[in-house]
Design a protein around this motif. Structure first.
Motif, PDB file in Angstrom:
ATOM      1  N   GLN A 178      -7.893  -4.637  -3.485  1.00 11.80           N
ATOM      2  CA  GLN A 178      -7.992  -3.560  -2.969  1.00 11.80           C
ATOM      3  C   GLN A 178      -8.213  -3.842  -1.267  1.00 11.80           C
ATOM      4  O   GLN A 178      -9.127  -4.792  -1.193  1.00 11.80           O
ATOM      5  CB  GLN A 178      -9.057  -2.596  -3.220  1.00 11.80           C
ATOM      6  CG  GLN A 178      -8.715  -2.111  -4.969  1.00 11.80           C
ATOM      7  CD  GLN A 178      -7.891  -1.117  -4.724  1.00 11.80           C
ATOM      8  OE1 GLN A 178      -8.278   0.153  -4.045  1.00 11.80           O
ATOM      9  NE2 GLN A 178      -6.963  -0.871  -5.501  1.00 11.80           N
ATOM     10  N   GLY A 237       0.752  -1.190  -0.207  1.00 14.20           N
ATOM     11  CA  GLY A 237       0.089  -0.115  -0.017  1.00 14.20           C
ATOM     12  C   GLY A 237       0.575   1.153   0.013  1.00 14.20           C
ATOM     13  O   GLY A 237       2.248   1.008   0.199  1.00 14.20           O
ATOM     14  N   THR A 260      -5.134  -0.099   1.102  1.00 16.13           N
ATOM     15  CA  THR A 260      -4.933   0.899  -0.083  1.00 16.13           C
ATOM     16  C   THR A 260      -6.173   1.670  -0.215  1.00 16.13           C
ATOM     17  O   THR A 260      -6.245   2.610  -1.028  1.00 16.13           O
ATOM     18  CB  THR A 260      -4.897  -0.201  -1.425  1.00 16.13           C
ATOM     19  OG1 THR A 260      -6.424  -0.816  -1.458  1.00 16.13           O
ATOM     20  CG2 THR A 260      -4.042  -1.238  -1.372  1.00 16.13           C
TER      21      THR A 260
END
Ligand SMILES: [Zn+2]
Ligand SMILES: [Zn+2]
Length: 331
Positions: A106, A50, A111
Motif C-alpha cells: 500500500q 493504483g 493506493t
C-alpha cells in the motif's frame, strides 16, 4: 478539510472531506509541505499503479495532530515526515527483507489518501521525526530514501567517475549521494541550463546540455534520472567496460526501450534498477539534518492546494527554473 483529488486520469477536483480520525496505531498529520513528484504526474496521466479516485501526495511533512490508541513514538505537536510505502511485514517478500516488493503493498498517495490534503493518516511505523528540519526539507525524506536505496544498489566505488542523466531534483540528490559514497568525478547532463547551474552549485564537476557530449565507453557508472526511455537506452553507450548502469528514473508504463544487445555482453555491464526504498528513512533524515545532503535550494515553486494541477503542468512544461514544486495545503 480540503483535498486535491484525482477523480480519473487527467481530471483533478477540489473536494471537502471530514478530517479523518486516527484509529488504533494510526497518526493524523496536519500537512505543511507536500512535494509533487514525477510519480504524481504518472498517476495524474493514468500511467501508474493504483486506482481512482485517489488523493495524491507521497512526499510530505507536517505536524502530528492526533494519535490513535497504541501509538508510542509520537504525541501531538511532533514534526514528522512519512514513508509512504507500507509493507505488511507478513508476506513471502517482506519475510525476506524485500518489503519494497510486499505482496500486499500500500502507499500513501498512491493506493491510500495522500498528502495533497490538509490532513492525512499514516500508520505509526511509517512516520518519522524530523526534529527542527524545515517542513519543505522534511518533504524530501521520501525521494531521498529512494535515492539512497538506488545508490546502495549501485555501490559506487571510491574514485569512480559517474555520469547522471537528468539534473532535476532527483538528479541533484543522486549527485550528492554518489559523492558521499566516494565518487571522484560527477558529470551531469540536462537540457535545462538552470538545472545545470544548480547541479554545479551542488558539486557536479562537469555539466553538459547535450547527451552526445558524454564520453563513449568512459564512466564507471551511468545513472538515468530522467525515466525517458530514449535517454535510458543511451546509458549503455557511455558506460566503460565492466561498468554499471542504474536505471533510476520512473519510465511511463507500456513504453519499450531498445538497446543494442552486443555491447552489454562485450562490455560486461551490470544493469540495475531500483524500486522505492528499503528502510532508508532514518538515514535520509540524518543526512538532511546534518546538511550532508542539501535540499535547501531545490524548491522552485510553492503553490496552494488548488493549484496542484498547475504544478503538474509546470513540471511537464520543463521550463527553465522549475525544480521541486511544493504544495502548501495549510497556507
Ligand atoms: Zn516521489
Ligand atoms: Zn508484505
Amino acid at each position: 478539510m480540503k483535498a486535491a483529488r484525482i477523480g480519473q486520469p487527467n481530471f483533478m477536483e477540489m473536494i471537502d472531506l471530514p478530517v479523518p480520525v486516527a484509529g488504533a496505531g494510526e497518526v493524523l498529520i496536519r500537512v505543511r509541505a507536500s512535494g509533487i513528484c514525477g510519480t504524481d504526474i504518472h498517476i495524474f496521466r493514468g500511467e501508474y499503479l493504483g486506482g481512482y479516485p485517489v488523493i495524491p501526495g507521497h512526499e510530505f511533512a507536517g505536524v502530528v495532530e492526533q494519535v490513535g490508541s497504541g501509538v508510542t513514538r509520537f504525541a501531538p505537536g511532533a514534526r514528522v515526515a512519512v514513508e509512504p510505502n507500507i509493507a505488511c511485514d507478513n508476506c513471502a517478500n517482506c519475510l525476506q527483507n524485500r518489503q519494497n516488493f510486499c505482496l500486499n503493498w500500500q502507499a500513501v498517495g498512491v493506493t491510500r489518501p495522500g498528502g495533497m490534503a490538509q490532513y492525512v493518516l499514516a500508520p505509526e511505523k511509517a512516520v518519522f521525526e524530523i526534529g527542527d528540519l524545515p517542513f519543505e526539507q522534511g518533504a524530501f525524506m521520501e525521494p531521498l530514501s529512494c535515492v539512497l536505496h538506488g545508490v546502495e544498489r549501485l555501490e559506487p566505488q571510491m574514485g569512480d567517475q559517474v555520469a547522471i542523466l537528468g539534473a532535476g531534483p532527483i538528479g541533484c540528490l543522486l549527485l550528492q549521494a554518489v559523492r558521499l559514497r566516494g565518487a571522484a568525478h560527477v558529470t551531469m547532463v540536462d537540457k535545462n541550463t538552470d538545472r545545470l547551474e544548480m547541479a554545479r552549485a551542488l558539486g557536479a564537476d562537469v555539466v553538459l546540455d547535450d547527451l552526445n557530449a558524454l564520453k563513449p565507453d568512459h564512466y564507471d557508472a551511468v545513472v538515468d534520472a530522467t525515466g525517458a526511455v530514449a535517454v535510458m537506452s543511451r546509458a549503455v553507450d557511455f558506460t566503460r567496460h565492466g561498468g554499471k548502469v542504474l536505471l533510476f528514473g520512473v519510465p511511463p508504463g507500456g513504453k519499450m526501450m531498445s538497446v543494442e544487445a552486443f555491447p552489454i555482453f562485450r562490455k560486461g555491464l551490470t544493469i540495475l534498477s531500483s524500486f522505492t526504498s528499503l528502510r532508508n528513512s532514518l538515514q535520509a533524515v540524518e543526512l538532511l539534518r546534518s546538511g550532508r545532503i542539501d535540499v535547501s535550494k531545490l524548491v522552485s515553486h510553492r503553490l496552494p492546494l488548488e493549484a496542484f494541477q498547475h504544478g503538474i503542468e509546470l513540471i511537464e512544461g520543463g521550463r527553465e527554473g522549475v525544480m521541486k514544486v511544493m504544495v502548501i495545503p495549510n497556507a
